[in-house]
Scaffold this active site. Structure first.
Site, PDB file in Angstrom:
ATOM      1  N   GLY A 217       0.817  -1.207   0.000  1.00 44.51           N
ATOM      2  CA  GLY A 217       0.000   0.000   0.000  1.00 44.51           C
ATOM      3  C   GLY A 217       0.847   1.252   0.000  1.00 44.51           C
ATOM      4  O   GLY A 217       2.074   1.192   0.167  1.00 44.51           O
ATOM      5  N   PRO A 218       0.221   2.414  -0.172  1.00 41.98           N
ATOM      6  CA  PRO A 218       0.960   3.687  -0.177  1.00 41.98           C
ATOM      7  C   PRO A 218       1.575   3.977   1.188  1.00 41.98           C
ATOM      8  O   PRO A 218       1.168   3.395   2.207  1.00 41.98           O
ATOM      9  CB  PRO A 218      -0.127   4.728  -0.529  1.00 41.98           C
ATOM     10  CG  PRO A 218      -1.270   3.947  -1.067  1.00 41.98           C
ATOM     11  CD  PRO A 218      -1.207   2.609  -0.433  1.00 41.98           C
ATOM     12  N   PRO A 219       2.547   4.880   1.248  1.00 40.01           N
ATOM     13  CA  PRO A 219       3.132   5.259   2.549  1.00 40.01           C
ATOM     14  C   PRO A 219       2.084   5.885   3.460  1.00 40.01           C
ATOM     15  O   PRO A 219       1.229   6.649   3.010  1.00 40.01           O
ATOM     16  CB  PRO A 219       4.208   6.294   2.161  1.00 40.01           C
ATOM     17  CG  PRO A 219       4.496   6.032   0.725  1.00 40.01           C
ATOM     18  CD  PRO A 219       3.232   5.535   0.116  1.00 40.01           C
ATOM     19  N   GLY A 222      -0.591   2.513   7.231  1.00 37.36           N
ATOM     20  CA  GLY A 222      -0.653   1.716   8.457  1.00 37.36           C
ATOM     21  C   GLY A 222      -0.179   0.289   8.308  1.00 37.36           C
ATOM     22  O   GLY A 222      -0.647  -0.591   9.035  1.00 37.36           O
ATOM     23  N   LYS A 223       0.765   0.024   7.403  1.00 35.99           N
ATOM     24  CA  LYS A 223       1.253  -1.353   7.223  1.00 35.99           C
ATOM     25  C   LYS A 223       2.017  -1.834   8.448  1.00 35.99           C
ATOM     26  O   LYS A 223       1.793  -2.943   8.940  1.00 35.99           O
ATOM     27  CB  LYS A 223       2.139  -1.422   5.969  1.00 35.99           C
ATOM     28  CG  LYS A 223       1.425  -1.040   4.689  1.00 35.99           C
ATOM     29  CD  LYS A 223       2.299  -1.193   3.461  1.00 35.99           C
ATOM     30  CE  LYS A 223       3.398  -0.152   3.429  1.00 35.99           C
ATOM     31  NZ  LYS A 223       2.881   1.220   3.273  1.00 35.99           N
ATOM     32  N   HIS A 438      -8.314  35.415 -10.451  1.00 37.13           N
ATOM     33  CA  HIS A 438      -7.827  34.079 -10.783  1.00 37.13           C
ATOM     34  C   HIS A 438      -8.597  33.007  -9.989  1.00 37.13           C
ATOM     35  O   HIS A 438      -9.081  32.027 -10.574  1.00 37.13           O
ATOM     36  CB  HIS A 438      -6.326  33.996 -10.472  1.00 37.13           C
ATOM     37  CG  HIS A 438      -5.709  32.679 -10.813  1.00 37.13           C
ATOM     38  ND1 HIS A 438      -4.979  32.477 -11.953  1.00 37.13           N
ATOM     39  CD2 HIS A 438      -5.710  31.475 -10.156  1.00 37.13           C
ATOM     40  CE1 HIS A 438      -4.561  31.223 -11.998  1.00 37.13           C
ATOM     41  NE2 HIS A 438      -4.982  30.596 -10.901  1.00 37.13           N
ATOM     42  N   GLU A 439      -8.715  33.198  -8.684  1.00 35.87           N
ATOM     43  CA  GLU A 439      -9.385  32.192  -7.843  1.00 35.87           C
ATOM     44  C   GLU A 439     -10.882  32.145  -8.119  1.00 35.87           C
ATOM     45  O   GLU A 439     -11.494  31.068  -8.142  1.00 35.87           O
ATOM     46  CB  GLU A 439      -9.132  32.487  -6.361  1.00 35.87           C
ATOM     47  CG  GLU A 439      -7.669  32.408  -5.952  1.00 35.87           C
ATOM     48  CD  GLU A 439      -7.024  31.078  -6.295  1.00 35.87           C
ATOM     49  OE1 GLU A 439      -7.734  30.054  -6.364  1.00 35.87           O
ATOM     50  OE2 GLU A 439      -5.803  31.060  -6.531  1.00 35.87           O
ATOM     51  N   HIS A 442     -11.564  30.025 -11.182  1.00 30.58           N
ATOM     52  CA  HIS A 442     -11.670  28.585 -10.868  1.00 30.58           C
ATOM     53  C   HIS A 442     -13.059  28.255 -10.319  1.00 30.58           C
ATOM     54  O   HIS A 442     -13.716  27.310 -10.767  1.00 30.58           O
ATOM     55  CB  HIS A 442     -10.624  28.193  -9.818  1.00 30.58           C
ATOM     56  CG  HIS A 442      -9.220  28.150 -10.323  1.00 30.58           C
ATOM     57  ND1 HIS A 442      -8.846  27.417 -11.419  1.00 30.58           N
ATOM     58  CD2 HIS A 442      -8.090  28.749  -9.859  1.00 30.58           C
ATOM     59  CE1 HIS A 442      -7.534  27.551 -11.622  1.00 30.58           C
ATOM     60  NE2 HIS A 442      -7.053  28.372 -10.687  1.00 30.58           N
ATOM     61  N   ASP A 515      -1.579  25.034 -12.247  1.00 27.61           N
ATOM     62  CA  ASP A 515      -2.812  24.633 -12.938  1.00 27.61           C
ATOM     63  C   ASP A 515      -2.493  24.011 -14.293  1.00 27.61           C
ATOM     64  O   ASP A 515      -3.076  22.995 -14.677  1.00 27.61           O
ATOM     65  CB  ASP A 515      -3.723  25.856 -13.132  1.00 27.61           C
ATOM     66  CG  ASP A 515      -4.104  26.515 -11.822  1.00 27.61           C
ATOM     67  OD1 ASP A 515      -4.195  25.789 -10.819  1.00 27.61           O
ATOM     68  OD2 ASP A 515      -4.308  27.745 -11.801  1.00 27.61           O
TER      69      ASP A 515
END
Length: 619
Positions: A217-219, A222-223, A438-439, A442, A515
């Site tokens: 699994g990804p880092p 909880g492995k 700009h914001e 979006h 972006d």
């Protein structure tokens, strides 16, 4: 079988041998010094000092048998029947009287001469020349190697010893109750725990214990926590070692440590061996030019040991990695790692459960809605959620509160995503106005398209991660599939910021760099991975590598096709850019109105934004 705060017997014996060896050295040095001093004392007690006048008197009385002139003393022996019969005596020497003294000795017939070097006893010579140097160098070497052992973290004097730690149940302090959001992974591991507790019911039906389980699994998912939870539930010895701990600077030591680890495990069976980051030693051997390097020897030994032990004794191997694609096929076959347990990013319910687990030790207000926090953190893993709870607690303390409130958690989410507010960065009015449009560009494109996530917040407060402002969108529901239309609309939203600058100012700024990067990556994935274009149909032009890390694509096409991919990607970008400009041009007044409101308030929440869009605001 459990161990309470004890190391392995092997470590005990090693420590005992070290102490025993150290005590032997000290004992030998002390005995040598004592023997040397005693010998020197008895040798020196045979020679006695007398005053010079007494010596002259004895010469005149003819009691002297023989005289030897030293550099700083006169040594002589006496005749029989005198006070110092057959004794060796010495007195001080006076250069002025030496000539007269020799004349007196010649007159009385007393022989004299210069002394020979004092003979050293064989025992004393052996001790000084052999014993003392040997033990001194042994002690010095032991001291230097001991210092080197501590610096290197492993024994230089015990190269083949493994560096695995044995955790007892009380030391791990973790059970399955402490692991949330990974129900499927826990279900796969519960069977292993039950087998260790009740092996008979499995043996009766002929079932065998899986030799190994690979946690993938990804880092941050909880492995390692799951592995510790298995040890806590099974109440058996838990050997934990990192893959990199096998391979060090000495050739052959990795294989020796693997052998030693499995020997210890079989002595402690039933037990669990956990190898973290197994890809450090388990990389595929395909295409390797050199076939005799240290890592490959270690891997070969690991494969041999996994085939050699009997799983009925209750030795289970757990391993964790976030790079399963690089592991050797021989390591992954059944009979070695029989199970692959996927520990993936948690879904909405999983995130909420994880937040509840981490919130147990924190004073949280009853009004806090953890479900809302879980909704605002799509894609977050357990480590991220634990960090959010901790950041919220720190913020509550900073604001002199005794418990965490919803505002603390919301701000913590933003701190993790965009960084802290940068209050010392003051924008000029022109730049502030450009950032606001700009914001809003979006947000407005997102609000006026059908296949986009709702806008949660718009702000033009600079953040420490480099953002001069940002627009936060949160999904209304958990999604596992994304359609072509949704991906295209996402690109339109990404390009909405630059489109707003062009519509309002008829100019471009550097604020759209991130972006553009994201939009290009999404458009390229539509062409190369997801087969969403007519030109290439369902042809796979790229494949994803390191799925659980950065997920970088690997090209599977020719250079000519690569050029065609660029053209198709550019076509999608241009279409999305044009659509964003058309939307904002048609709603120019609304764009300006929301931007002016944002300039005034600096932050607009999603509800207030949608009221303005729908015309329900107070104005």
């Amino acid at each position: 079988m459990a161990i309470n705060n004890k190391k392995s017997d092997n470590n005990k014996n090693t420590n005992f041998d070290d102490k025993k060896f150290k005590y032997i050295i000290y004992y030998a040095i002390i005995v040598t010094l004592v023997v040397f001093l005693i010998n020197d004392y008895f040798v020196n007690t045979e020679v006695k000092h007398i005053k010079y006048p007494q010596f002259i008197s004895m010469v005149e009385k003819n009691e002297i048998k023989e005289v030897q002139f030293g550099t700083d003393r006169i040594v002589f022996t006496t005749k029989e029947g005198t006070e110092f019969e057959k004794k060796t005596l010495y007195t001080g020497k006076f250069q002025d009287s030496e000539t007269k003294l020799k004349e007196d000795l010649d007159k009385r017939g007393i022989p004299y001469d210069k002394p020979l070097p004092k003979p050293i006893s064989p025992l004393k010579s052996f001790i000084i020349n052999w014993i003392l140097p040997f033990f001194m160098f042994m002690a010095l070497g032991r001291f230097l190697f001991g210092r080197l052992d501590k610096k290197m973290g492993s024994g230089v004097m015990s190269f083949g010893k493994n560096t695995a730690k044995i955790y007892a149940e009380s030391e791990t302090g973790v059970t399955f109750l402490d692991v949330a959001g990974q129900e499927e992974a826990k279900e796969s591991l519960v069977e292993i725990v039950d087998f260790l507790h009740n092996p008979k019911k499995y043996a009766e039906i002929g079932a065998k214990l899986p030799k190994g389980a690979l946690l993938v699994g990804p880092p941050g998912t909880g492995k390692t926590l799951l592995a510790k939870a298995v040890a806590g539930e099974a109440k058996v010895p838990f050997f934990s070692i990192s893959g990199s701990g096998f391979v060090e600077m000495f050739v052959g030591m990795g294989a020796a440590r693997v052998r030693d680890l499995f020997n210890q495990a079989q002595e402690k069976a039933p037990c669990i061996i956990f190898i973290d980051e197994i890809d450090a030693i388990g990389k595929s051997r395909d295409g390797a030019i050199g076939g005799n390097d240290e890592r490959e020897q270690t891997l070969n030994q690991l494969l041999a040991e996994m085939d050699g032990f009997d799983s009925s004794k209750g030795v289970v191997i757990l391993a964790a990695t976030n790079r399963p694609e690089v592991l050797d096929k021989a390591l992954l076959r059944p009979g070695r790692f029989d199970r692959r347990v996927i520990v993936d990013r948690p879904d909405l319910k999983g995130r909420e459960d994880i937040l509840k687990v981490h919130a147990k030790g924190v004073k949280i207000s009853d009004t806090v809605d953890l479900n809302a926090v879980a909704k605002s953190t799509p894609g977050a893993v357990g480590a991220d959620l634990a960090n959010i709870i901790n950041e919220a607690a720190l913020r509550a303390v900073k604001n002199s509160r005794t418990e965490v409130i919803q505002e603390d958690l919301s701000e913590a989410v933003e701190v993790i995503i965009a960084g802290k507010e940068k209050k010392d960065r003051i924008l000029s009015p022109k730049e502030k106005r450009a950032v606001a449009f700009h914001e809003v560009g979006h947000a407005l494109v997102a609000a006026l398209l059908h296949n986009t996530d709702p806008v949660h917040k718009i702000t033009i407060v600079p953040r420490t991660m480099g953002a001069l402002g940002y627009t936060m969108q949160l999904p209304s529901e958990e999604k596992y599939l994304i359609t072509k239309e949704e991906m295209f609309d996402q690109i339109c939203v990404m390009l909405g910021g630059r489109a707003a600058e062009e519509v309002e100012f008829n100019s471009m700024s550097t604020g759209a760099s991130n972006d553009i990067e994201k939009a290009t990556s999404t458009a390229r994935s539509m062409v190369t991975i997801y087969g969403m274009t007519e030109r290439f149909d369902m042809m796979g032009l790229e494949s994803v590598s390191n799925r659980y890390l950065d997920g970088r694509p690997v090209r599977n096409c020719s250079a000519e096709t690569e050029s065609a991919i660029d053209e198709e990607t550019l076509s999608i970008i241009k279409d999305a850019h044009k659509k964003a400009i058309d939307i904002l041009t048609e709603n120019r007044e609304l764009l300006t109105k929301i931007a002016e409101t944002l300039l005034e308030k600096e932050t607009i929440m999603g509800d207030e934004f949608m009221k303005i869009v729908k015309g329900e605001d107070n104005d």
